[in-house]
Design an enzyme around this catalytic site. Sequence first.
Site: not given
Ligand code: NAD
Length: 229
Positions: A189, A146
């Site tokens: 979130k 956040s």
């Molecule tokens: P993902 O693993 O591809 O992406 C998350 C990224 O965050 C990773 O590349 C990780 O290295 C990076 N990260 C973690 N901590 C960090 C930090 N301190 N500084 C910089 N980078 C950092 O996974 P995703 O699911 O594509 O996630 C992307 C967004 O989508 C997130 O906000 C996630 O909550 C959201 N989301 C995902 C889903 C799902 O089903 N995958 C659903 C709804 C929302």
Amino acid sequence: GKRAFVAGVADDNGFGWAIAKSLAAAGAEILVGTWVPALNIFETSLQRGKFDESRKLPDGSLMEITKIYPLDAVFDNPDDVPEDIKSNRRYAGSTNWTVQEVAESVKRDFGSIDILVHSLANGPEVSKPLLETSRNGYLAALSASSYSYVSLLKHFLPLMNPGGSSISLTHVASERIIPGYGGGMNSAKAALESDTRVLAFEAGRKHKIRVNTISAGPLRSRAAKAIGF
Ligand code: NAD
């Protein structure tokens, strides 16, 4: 053309990669911010052509990433970084990866951007129910998922061209009970969504920048697999 900075790309499975591709297909120049501990493997895989198949754009060309910046979005400037992280083997090889430093580097390298994408989240206790979540785990989820967005927008706003746009990704767990999405990630979130309204108000008036968040459906990204989704 537009220039986009996509924070949270470390492989070709997540939303960040897919958003970068869509923006590239629409003609944007792509800069990415990659979590410091994941930087090495991402750069190596990219160089070795491991992502070439998924770099393919609709016109047959390959997405080019103009520059990859190491980033850790839980630290705003070097004063925030504790000793154990500074001396950590996975961090010591990179420099200028706090939010403020990354924004300064992008400004120095490119002057301005048009689009800011926040596609990152982290909740160290995500697999624990809220009732079993520690204070530290809860605050860490909020910090990484956040406040990281508040900080990114705050530091990038001065280099965003008026009329530009910013998005983040949220999750339905902010408004409905999703067992397994624990560790305070539901709270993180909810904060992200409320902050989106306030930031849209503030950044819209002050800088003519739009701020939105997309409640994404399920995707088997690395983050989702890690929590068994
Ligand atoms: P993902 O693993 O591809 O992406 C998350 C990224 O965050 C990773 O590349 C990780 O290295 C990076 N990260 C973690 N901590 C960090 C930090 N301190 N500084 C910089 N980078 C950092 O996974 P995703 O699911 O594509 O996630 C992307 C967004 O989508 C997130 O906000 C996630 O909550 C959201 N989301 C995902 C889903 C799902 O089903 N995958 C659903 C709804 C929302």
